[in-house]
Design a protein around this motif. Structure first.
Motif, PDB file in Angstrom:
ATOM      1  N   MET A   1       0.848  -1.186   0.000  1.00 21.65           N
ATOM      2  CA  MET A   1       0.000   0.000   0.000  1.00 21.65           C
ATOM      3  C   MET A   1       0.888   1.242   0.000  1.00 21.65           C
ATOM      4  O   MET A   1       1.759   1.403   0.842  1.00 21.65           O
ATOM      5  CB  MET A   1      -0.903   0.018   1.233  1.00 21.65           C
ATOM      6  N   ARG A   2       0.671   2.138  -0.970  1.00 18.70           N
ATOM      7  CA  ARG A   2       1.478   3.341  -1.067  1.00 18.70           C
ATOM      8  C   ARG A   2       1.023   4.362  -0.033  1.00 18.70           C
ATOM      9  O   ARG A   2      -0.117   4.342   0.439  1.00 18.70           O
ATOM     10  CB  ARG A   2       1.379   3.942  -2.471  1.00 18.70           C
ATOM     11  N   GLU A   3       1.933   5.276   0.295  1.00 20.18           N
ATOM     12  CA  GLU A   3       1.617   6.325   1.263  1.00 20.18           C
ATOM     13  C   GLU A   3       1.991   7.674   0.657  1.00 20.18           C
ATOM     14  O   GLU A   3       3.111   7.869   0.196  1.00 20.18           O
ATOM     15  CB  GLU A   3       2.383   6.094   2.563  1.00 20.18           C
ATOM     16  N   PHE A   4       1.015   8.580   0.634  1.00 23.15           N
ATOM     17  CA  PHE A   4       1.218   9.908   0.062  1.00 23.15           C
ATOM     18  C   PHE A   4       1.104  10.977   1.143  1.00 23.15           C
ATOM     19  O   PHE A   4       0.394  10.809   2.145  1.00 23.15           O
ATOM     20  CB  PHE A   4       0.176  10.218  -1.011  1.00 23.15           C
ATOM     21  N   ILE A   5       1.765  12.098   0.904  1.00 18.93           N
ATOM     22  CA  ILE A   5       1.550  13.315   1.673  1.00 18.93           C
ATOM     23  C   ILE A   5       0.899  14.330   0.753  1.00 18.93           C
ATOM     24  O   ILE A   5       1.368  14.548  -0.374  1.00 18.93           O
ATOM     25  CB  ILE A   5       2.876  13.875   2.213  1.00 18.93           C
ATOM     26  N   VAL A   6      -0.203  14.915   1.195  1.00 19.83           N
ATOM     27  CA  VAL A   6      -0.868  15.980   0.445  1.00 19.83           C
ATOM     28  C   VAL A   6      -0.680  17.277   1.216  1.00 19.83           C
ATOM     29  O   VAL A   6      -1.048  17.375   2.395  1.00 19.83           O
ATOM     30  CB  VAL A   6      -2.371  15.702   0.258  1.00 19.83           C
ATOM     31  N   GLU A   7      -0.066  18.259   0.577  1.00 22.43           N
ATOM     32  CA  GLU A   7       0.040  19.604   1.148  1.00 22.43           C
ATOM     33  C   GLU A   7      -0.841  20.528   0.332  1.00 22.43           C
ATOM     34  O   GLU A   7      -0.780  20.521  -0.907  1.00 22.43           O
ATOM     35  CB  GLU A   7       1.491  20.086   1.141  1.00 22.43           C
ATOM     36  N   ALA A   8      -1.674  21.307   0.993  1.00 22.34           N
ATOM     37  CA  ALA A   8      -2.652  22.129   0.282  1.00 22.34           C
ATOM     38  C   ALA A   8      -2.770  23.496   0.941  1.00 22.34           C
ATOM     39  O   ALA A   8      -2.542  23.656   2.140  1.00 22.34           O
ATOM     40  CB  ALA A   8      -4.014  21.437   0.258  1.00 22.34           C
ATOM     41  N   ASP A   9      -3.164  24.483   0.130  1.00 20.35           N
ATOM     42  CA  ASP A   9      -3.357  25.834   0.637  1.00 20.35           C
ATOM     43  C   ASP A   9      -4.306  26.563  -0.306  1.00 20.35           C
ATOM     44  O   ASP A   9      -4.554  26.129  -1.439  1.00 20.35           O
ATOM     45  CB  ASP A   9      -2.020  26.570   0.727  1.00 20.35           C
ATOM     46  N   GLY A  10      -4.851  27.641   0.179  1.00 23.95           N
ATOM     47  CA  GLY A  10      -5.717  28.495  -0.620  1.00 23.95           C
ATOM     48  C   GLY A  10      -5.605  29.910  -0.131  1.00 23.95           C
ATOM     49  O   GLY A  10      -5.227  30.158   1.016  1.00 23.95           O
ATOM     50  N   GLY A  11      -5.909  30.858  -1.001  1.00 25.44           N
ATOM     51  CA  GLY A  11      -5.822  32.253  -0.606  1.00 25.44           C
ATOM     52  C   GLY A  11      -6.863  33.097  -1.318  1.00 25.44           C
ATOM     53  O   GLY A  11      -7.405  32.698  -2.344  1.00 25.44           O
ATOM     54  N   SER A  12      -7.141  34.246  -0.725  1.00 25.39           N
ATOM     55  CA  SER A  12      -8.102  35.181  -1.294  1.00 25.39           C
ATOM     56  C   SER A  12      -7.577  36.593  -1.098  1.00 25.39           C
ATOM     57  O   SER A  12      -7.238  36.973   0.036  1.00 25.39           O
ATOM     58  CB  SER A  12      -9.461  35.036  -0.610  1.00 25.39           C
ATOM     59  N   ARG A  13      -7.490  37.353  -2.155  1.00 27.82           N
ATOM     60  CA  ARG A  13      -6.993  38.722  -2.069  1.00 27.82           C
ATOM     61  C   ARG A  13      -8.175  39.666  -1.859  1.00 27.82           C
ATOM     62  O   ARG A  13      -8.658  40.296  -2.791  1.00 27.82           O
ATOM     63  CB  ARG A  13      -6.192  39.057  -3.317  1.00 27.82           C
ATOM     64  N   GLY A  14      -8.629  39.685  -0.610  1.00 23.65           N
ATOM     65  CA  GLY A  14      -9.785  40.500  -0.260  1.00 23.65           C
ATOM     66  C   GLY A  14     -10.670  39.822   0.761  1.00 23.65           C
ATOM     67  O   GLY A  14     -11.289  40.454   1.591  1.00 23.65           O
ATOM     68  N   ASN A  15     -10.737  38.518   0.724  1.00 23.32           N
ATOM     69  CA  ASN A  15     -11.476  37.677   1.680  1.00 23.32           C
ATOM     70  C   ASN A  15     -12.886  38.188   2.017  1.00 23.32           C
ATOM     71  O   ASN A  15     -13.135  38.597   3.157  1.00 23.32           O
ATOM     72  CB  ASN A  15     -10.651  37.495   2.948  1.00 23.32           C
ATOM     73  N   PRO A  16     -13.881  38.087   1.151  1.00 20.70           N
ATOM     74  CA  PRO A  16     -13.762  37.460  -0.173  1.00 20.70           C
ATOM     75  C   PRO A  16     -13.120  38.392  -1.195  1.00 20.70           C
ATOM     76  O   PRO A  16     -13.172  39.613  -1.076  1.00 20.70           O
ATOM     77  CB  PRO A  16     -15.217  37.159  -0.535  1.00 20.70           C
ATOM     78  N   GLY A  17     -12.538  37.756  -2.205  1.00 24.21           N
ATOM     79  CA  GLY A  17     -11.885  38.461  -3.285  1.00 24.21           C
ATOM     80  C   GLY A  17     -11.366  37.455  -4.288  1.00 24.21           C
ATOM     81  O   GLY A  17     -11.677  36.258  -4.197  1.00 24.21           O
ATOM     82  N   PRO A  18     -10.576  37.880  -5.252  1.00 18.43           N
ATOM     83  CA  PRO A  18      -9.996  36.939  -6.227  1.00 18.43           C
ATOM     84  C   PRO A  18      -9.220  35.846  -5.485  1.00 18.43           C
ATOM     85  O   PRO A  18      -8.347  36.153  -4.675  1.00 18.43           O
ATOM     86  CB  PRO A  18      -9.065  37.819  -7.061  1.00 18.43           C
ATOM     87  N   ALA A  19      -9.564  34.602  -5.751  1.00 12.24           N
ATOM     88  CA  ALA A  19      -9.037  33.503  -4.935  1.00 12.24           C
ATOM     89  C   ALA A  19      -8.468  32.385  -5.801  1.00 12.24           C
ATOM     90  O   ALA A  19      -8.832  32.219  -6.969  1.00 12.24           O
ATOM     91  CB  ALA A  19     -10.134  32.948  -4.031  1.00 12.24           C
ATOM     92  N   GLY A  20      -7.593  31.600  -5.190  1.00 13.24           N
ATOM     93  CA  GLY A  20      -7.026  30.445  -5.869  1.00 13.24           C
ATOM     94  C   GLY A  20      -6.518  29.443  -4.858  1.00 13.24           C
ATOM     95  O   GLY A  20      -6.377  29.751  -3.673  1.00 13.24           O
ATOM     96  N   TYR A  21      -6.239  28.246  -5.323  1.00 13.40           N
ATOM     97  CA  TYR A  21      -5.709  27.212  -4.435  1.00 13.40           C
ATOM     98  C   TYR A  21      -4.503  26.552  -5.073  1.00 13.40           C
ATOM     99  O   TYR A  21      -4.278  26.651  -6.292  1.00 13.40           O
ATOM    100  CB  TYR A  21      -6.768  26.158  -4.105  1.00 13.40           C
ATOM    101  N   GLY A  22      -3.741  25.861  -4.224  1.00 16.70           N
ATOM    102  CA  GLY A  22      -2.631  25.051  -4.692  1.00 16.70           C
ATOM    103  C   GLY A  22      -2.528  23.800  -3.851  1.00 16.70           C
ATOM    104  O   GLY A  22      -2.822  23.831  -2.658  1.00 16.70           O
ATOM    105  N   SER A  23      -2.134  22.713  -4.463  1.00 14.70           N
ATOM    106  CA  SER A  23      -1.924  21.474  -3.713  1.00 14.70           C
ATOM    107  C   SER A  23      -0.847  20.652  -4.401  1.00 14.70           C
ATOM    108  O   SER A  23      -0.644  20.751  -5.611  1.00 14.70           O
ATOM    109  CB  SER A  23      -3.220  20.667  -3.583  1.00 14.70           C
ATOM    110  N   VAL A  24      -0.157  19.857  -3.597  1.00 15.35           N
ATOM    111  CA  VAL A  24       0.917  19.022  -4.117  1.00 15.35           C
ATOM    112  C   VAL A  24       0.836  17.662  -3.447  1.00 15.35           C
ATOM    113  O   VAL A  24       0.544  17.559  -2.253  1.00 15.35           O
ATOM    114  CB  VAL A  24       2.293  19.694  -3.874  1.00 15.35           C
TER     115      VAL A  24
END
Length: 386
Positions: free
Chosen positions: A1-24
């Motif tokens: 059985m393989r084992e992965f690490i998921v690192e994730a984040d998200g941001g918003s320039r204004g909260n709410p505002g233009p937003a995006g996410y990233g994950s690896v």
């Protein structure tokens, strides 16, 4: 059985505002980047963007191997606590995202860990790249991303700084993958004995108690959880009854034999064996004060000092690292030895032992690389007992 690490984040320039996410998605053994994902999602809040990053990371890991074990690391305390089931999810925009995330993998195969923002730079950079692309009216492109290179450079810089502090400066090009797979010690404290709930000193020189019924059930749960992960290649235990019994129960789940290592035994607490902290404080106040202030001080009656335990554990560590290079081994031991493994790995002073809480049947993980550096990956995890 393989084992992965998921690192994730998200941001918003204004909260709410233009937003995006990233994950690896990373290979848990080598640290190799397997998949990157990022997206500009329009106007949204920080929390929604963070949940979208989590969902994307889990889905990417599922595409790689739907039977894998996944460890999620995020700098969002909210998402980690809510997905771990400790905090309620009240916001209507986050409820459906959390539900979707919980359904990608069976819940027992996903664990969550909060990490500081500086430890999440890869995913953070991906999220910012996605927001930058959105500001240009474009979508993020993996071909144009420099997030992995920037994260690797930041990690090397941090590793060199940390190595300098402890007097071990690695090559500037150091990265885990360069050194091969580490010797990974999964450290399991034994299950409860009749003395554990009463918080009595129970070392090498006492009555050598066996597990209680609760302790045996804890060992069964630990064994089942480790069997699901499928990463343990050997089992080594302290010679005391409670650790041997815990190890044998776990080993049955894993289909492995148990080896005994004398160096993993608990500290000898001398005349304090079987007493509570309060009872020792009342009967031997001067000895207790010296023991707490001086690592070389022994418990009353010729027990073992923290300094002596530390030297023993350091020698045992070197022996086991050499014997299990590149492998993942379960070490079933006790409170003081396990805390000492962690203290030595962090280069922390002896008094750090008093600042760690280690529960019965808790799991901790330390990896040891070929250049002598260590990485503490987990401490006092009891999620398998719930």
């Amino acid at each position: 059985m393989r084992e992965f690490i998921v690192e994730a984040d998200g941001g918003s320039r204004g909260n709410p505002g233009p937003a995006g996410y990233g994950s690896v998605v990373l290979d848990a053994t080598t640290g190799e980047t397997l998949v990157e994902a990022a997206e500009y999602i329009g106007v949204a809040t920080n929390n929604v963007a963070e949940y979208r990053g989590l969902l994307a990371g889990l889905r990417a890991a599922h595409q790689l191997d739907p039977s894998a074990i996944v460890h999620v690391r995020m700098d969002s305390k909210l998402v980690v606590e809510q997905m771990s089931g400790r905090w309620k999810i009240k916001h209507p925009d986050m409820k459906p995202l959390a539900m979707q995330a919980s359904q990608v993998f069976p819940p027992e195969r996903v664990t969550y860990e909060w990490i500081p923002r500086e430890k999440n730079k890869h995913a953070d950079r991906l999220a910012n790249e996605a927001m930058d692309a959105g500001a240009r009216g474009e979508q993020w492109s993996a071909a144009d991303s420099t997030a992995e290179l920037e994260a690797a450079a930041a990690k090397v810089e941090a590793d060199v700084r940390a190595a300098t502090v402890v007097g071990k400066v690695s090559s500037p090009g150091w990265a885990p993958a360069d050194l091969g797979a580490p010797a990974t010690f999964v450290l399991l404290r034994h299950g409860e004995t009749p003395l554990t709930p009463q918080k009595r000193f129970s070392g090498s020189g006492g009555t050598n108690p066996s597990l209680s019924e609760v302790g045996r059930e804890q060992a069964e749960r630990a064994g089942a959880a480790l069997a699901r992960r499928g990463t343990i290649q050997a089992v080594v235990a302290s010679p005391l009854a409670r650790t041997r019994e815990t190890a044998e129960i776990v080993a049955r789940h894993l289909g492995l034999e148990v080896s005994i290592e004398e160096g993993l035994r608990e500290t000898d607490f001398g005349a304090w064996e079987g007493l509570t902290f309060g009872e020792v404080r009342e009967r031997y106040p001067d000895d207790m004060n010296r023991w707490l202030a001086d690592p070389t001080a022994e418990p009353t009656g010729g027990g073992e000092s923290f300094a002596a335990t530390g030297a023993r554990i350091e020698a045992t560590r070197e022996k086991l690292v050499a014997a299990y290079a590149g492998r993942t081994v379960l070490l079933v031991s006790h409170v003081t030895p396990i805390k000492t493994f962690v203290q030595l790995a962090l280069g922390a002073p002896p008094e750090a032992l008093f600042r760690m809480e280690l529960s019965a049947a808790a799991l901790s993980v330390v990896a040891y690389y070929a250049d002598g550096n260590a990485s503490v990956r987990l401490f006092n995890d009891t999620s398998h007992l719930r």
